[in-house]
Motif scaffolding. Sequence first.
Motif, PDB file in Angstrom:
ATOM      1  N   UNK A  84      45.815  10.630  28.237  1.00  0.00           N
ATOM      2  CA  UNK A  84      46.243  11.931  28.754  1.00  0.00           C
ATOM      3  C   UNK A  84      45.038  12.817  29.017  1.00  0.00           C
ATOM      4  N   UNK A  85      45.196  13.733  29.960  1.00  0.00           N
ATOM      5  CA  UNK A  85      44.194  14.772  30.188  1.00  0.00           C
ATOM      6  C   UNK A  85      44.898  16.037  30.655  1.00  0.00           C
ATOM      7  N   UNK A  86      44.177  17.147  30.564  1.00  0.00           N
ATOM      8  CA  UNK A  86      44.742  18.435  30.952  1.00  0.00           C
ATOM      9  C   UNK A  86      45.030  18.461  32.454  1.00  0.00           C
ATOM     10  N   UNK A  87      46.031  19.236  32.857  1.00  0.00           N
ATOM     11  CA  UNK A  87      46.215  19.478  34.286  1.00  0.00           C
ATOM     12  C   UNK A  87      44.937  20.130  34.799  1.00  0.00           C
ATOM     13  N   UNK A  88      44.284  19.538  35.786  1.00  0.00           N
ATOM     14  CA  UNK A  88      42.987  20.066  36.236  1.00  0.00           C
ATOM     15  C   UNK A  88      43.082  21.491  36.779  1.00  0.00           C
ATOM     16  N   UNK A  89      41.982  22.213  36.663  1.00  0.00           N
ATOM     17  CA  UNK A  89      41.918  23.584  37.166  1.00  0.00           C
ATOM     18  C   UNK A  89      42.002  23.590  38.686  1.00  0.00           C
ATOM     19  N   UNK A  90      42.481  24.696  39.233  1.00  0.00           N
ATOM     20  CA  UNK A  90      42.622  24.803  40.681  1.00  0.00           C
ATOM     21  C   UNK A  90      41.269  24.685  41.372  1.00  0.00           C
ATOM     22  N   UNK A  91      40.219  25.146  40.707  1.00  0.00           N
ATOM     23  CA  UNK A  91      38.847  24.992  41.207  1.00  0.00           C
ATOM     24  C   UNK A  91      37.886  25.210  40.047  1.00  0.00           C
ATOM     25  N   UNK A  92      36.699  24.658  40.178  1.00  0.00           N
ATOM     26  CA  UNK A  92      35.719  24.773  39.104  1.00  0.00           C
ATOM     27  C   UNK A  92      35.217  26.179  38.890  1.00  0.00           C
ATOM     28  N   UNK A  93      35.286  27.019  39.935  1.00  0.00           N
ATOM     29  CA  UNK A  93      34.769  28.384  39.817  1.00  0.00           C
ATOM     30  C   UNK A  93      35.863  29.412  39.524  1.00  0.00           C
ATOM     31  N   UNK A  94      37.071  28.954  39.218  1.00  0.00           N
ATOM     32  CA  UNK A  94      38.142  29.888  38.854  1.00  0.00           C
ATOM     33  C   UNK A  94      37.752  30.614  37.570  1.00  0.00           C
ATOM     34  N   UNK A  95      38.070  31.910  37.449  1.00  0.00           N
ATOM     35  CA  UNK A  95      37.634  32.703  36.287  1.00  0.00           C
ATOM     36  C   UNK A  95      38.064  32.137  34.939  1.00  0.00           C
ATOM     37  N   UNK A  96      39.217  31.484  34.906  1.00  0.00           N
ATOM     38  CA  UNK A  96      39.743  30.961  33.641  1.00  0.00           C
ATOM     39  C   UNK A  96      40.003  29.455  33.766  1.00  0.00           C
ATOM     40  N   UNK A  97      39.064  28.764  34.389  1.00  0.00           N
ATOM     41  CA  UNK A  97      39.237  27.336  34.673  1.00  0.00           C
ATOM     42  C   UNK A  97      39.366  26.492  33.412  1.00  0.00           C
ATOM     43  N   UNK A  98      38.844  26.986  32.292  1.00  0.00           N
ATOM     44  CA  UNK A  98      38.894  26.208  31.052  1.00  0.00           C
ATOM     45  C   UNK A  98      40.113  26.546  30.199  1.00  0.00           C
ATOM     46  N   UNK A  99      41.056  27.327  30.749  1.00  0.00           N
ATOM     47  CA  UNK A  99      42.277  27.672  30.024  1.00  0.00           C
ATOM     48  C   UNK A  99      43.407  26.720  30.425  1.00  0.00           C
ATOM     49  N   UNK A 100      44.390  26.607  29.549  1.00  0.00           N
ATOM     50  CA  UNK A 100      45.555  25.770  29.826  1.00  0.00           C
ATOM     51  C   UNK A 100      46.829  26.588  29.614  1.00  0.00           C
ATOM     52  N   UNK A 101      47.948  26.004  29.996  1.00  0.00           N
ATOM     53  CA  UNK A 101      49.251  26.570  29.653  1.00  0.00           C
ATOM     54  C   UNK A 101      49.738  25.880  28.386  1.00  0.00           C
ATOM     55  N   UNK A 102      49.986  26.667  27.369  1.00  0.00           N
ATOM     56  CA  UNK A 102      50.538  26.153  26.113  1.00  0.00           C
ATOM     57  C   UNK A 102      51.343  27.275  25.486  1.00  0.00           C
ATOM     58  N   UNK A 103      52.547  26.969  25.039  1.00  0.00           N
ATOM     59  CA  UNK A 103      53.432  28.021  24.557  1.00  0.00           C
ATOM     60  C   UNK A 103      54.536  27.432  23.701  1.00  0.00           C
ATOM     61  N   UNK A 104      55.191  28.269  22.893  1.00  0.00           N
ATOM     62  CA  UNK A 104      56.359  27.783  22.160  1.00  0.00           C
ATOM     63  C   UNK A 104      57.447  27.312  23.122  1.00  0.00           C
ATOM     64  N   UNK A 105      58.143  26.263  22.726  1.00  0.00           N
ATOM     65  CA  UNK A 105      59.244  25.774  23.545  1.00  0.00           C
ATOM     66  C   UNK A 105      60.570  26.390  23.138  1.00  0.00           C
ATOM     67  N   UNK A 106      60.752  26.583  21.829  1.00  0.00           N
ATOM     68  CA  UNK A 106      61.984  27.176  21.308  1.00  0.00           C
ATOM     69  C   UNK A 106      61.637  28.036  20.103  1.00  0.00           C
ATOM     70  N   UNK A 107      62.472  29.041  19.850  1.00  0.00           N
ATOM     71  CA  UNK A 107      62.222  29.940  18.726  1.00  0.00           C
ATOM     72  C   UNK A 107      63.540  30.390  18.104  1.00  0.00           C
ATOM     73  N   UNK A 108      63.435  31.112  17.000  1.00  0.00           N
ATOM     74  CA  UNK A 108      64.630  31.511  16.260  1.00  0.00           C
ATOM     75  C   UNK A 108      64.535  32.989  15.896  1.00  0.00           C
TER      76      UNK A 108
END
Length: 448
Positions: A320-344
């Motif tokens: 597996x690998x991260x979904x690649x950034x839209x471009x190498x020079x994007x301001x937050x290219x080293x960030x990913x989407x990660x979040x809770x899926x469900x909560x209570x």
Amino acid sequence: MKKKWALLVAASMILSTLLTGCGSGEEVKLPETDGEQTTQSTESEVSTSQMGEETTLVFWSIGLKLKDDSGIKMPEELAANRYIAKFEEDHPGVKVEVIDQPVDGIHDLFKAANVSEEGPDVIGLWSGTATNEYQDYLLALDEYMTEDEMNMYTGINLCKKDFKEDGEIIALPYNVTTYNIFYNKEYFDKAGIVELPTTFEGLLAVCEQLKAADIQPFLIGDSSGESTTWVTSEFMIDQVGTEKIVDFGTQALPFSCEEYKKSLETWCGLFGQDYTNKDFATLSAWDSIQRFVTGEGAMNINGSWAIGEMEPIMGENLGTFKIPAISGDAPYADYIVSQPGANVSVTTYSDNKELAVEFIKYMTSAEFEGEAHLDTGDLPANNQVDVSIITNPISQTAYSWVKENKAGIGYDSVISVEAANELYKLAPTMISGKLTPDELMQKLGSIQ
């Protein structure tokens, strides 16, 4: 989706039936436990014991594994049922009435319940807008939590009012997710691919290498807009960052913004080049897993929730690998989407608020989330979990991304439910070339 007031009132009249487990909800019978009882009691425990009365917490649940459809584990073996039973054991005189609600129906039921304030004490919901739209009926938890407890959960901002850093906490997360590109190591080796791509341009180059080796690069399922949403969410985070994304779909960051147009156009660039299966627009993301693990396609776009389906079949051949950034020079290219899926959450009209808060802390504790991981493969949101319990190499990789603390929210979790549903419906048409990104943006803008 909004319902007329009259329908809400009418629906609320059937709640008394639903709360007994009839109708849409299914009451879950919990196993008896034979563990040792704790010697200390809270004030609520003492009062119920002294009075000889039973206090009932009504819990509408989604997001927990209360039964194993595969039949491998009995209900009493699952962590969710064991911990609910243990909570009752630790709180003499307290019964948790669990109603496993249907995913498709819980929102209409909860809206109706809120009108009459005769709903559950505790409710599990999908994270994001699916929870936030009920913020007026969900108890603010801050005054019931210590500072250490508030900092205990990864992705807690998605569980706050309006997803703001300084917003009140209205839910506690069961788990945290990542978006992944899974790949077949054997196919990558055959094509001579040594380095995993970190940008979309690099991903297209990998596709060319695979195609040259007579290997289908992607097996994609986007019949409900899943892959489109996951990839373009990553592209939006790359460009606008984690704070600004929560304004997406508002005047501050409208659907017509240049960042979204670029995200959609870039994603559409994958199609029409024989890089994917022909039925990408009609195949579901779930069904794509079943075909990918049997060797169709070198890559598949999914999330951490799919690891438990893929790894037992593919074993060490799965990467597996991260979904690649839209471009190498994007301001937050080293960030990913990660979040809770469900909560209570706890409802504002619960007659047993303190006890209900104690219960949701129990069900999001490090101990519970660690054991629940063994049942579901879900990554724990509680950052106090003993990470040694995560033994699957692919899960370890995904969890290492989470621990980098460079993650934002998928935009479909912050836009309105109506706009998200329209996106899911129209995305397959767009990547098929029958709808332009501009037309999709206009349709979403007319809804929000």
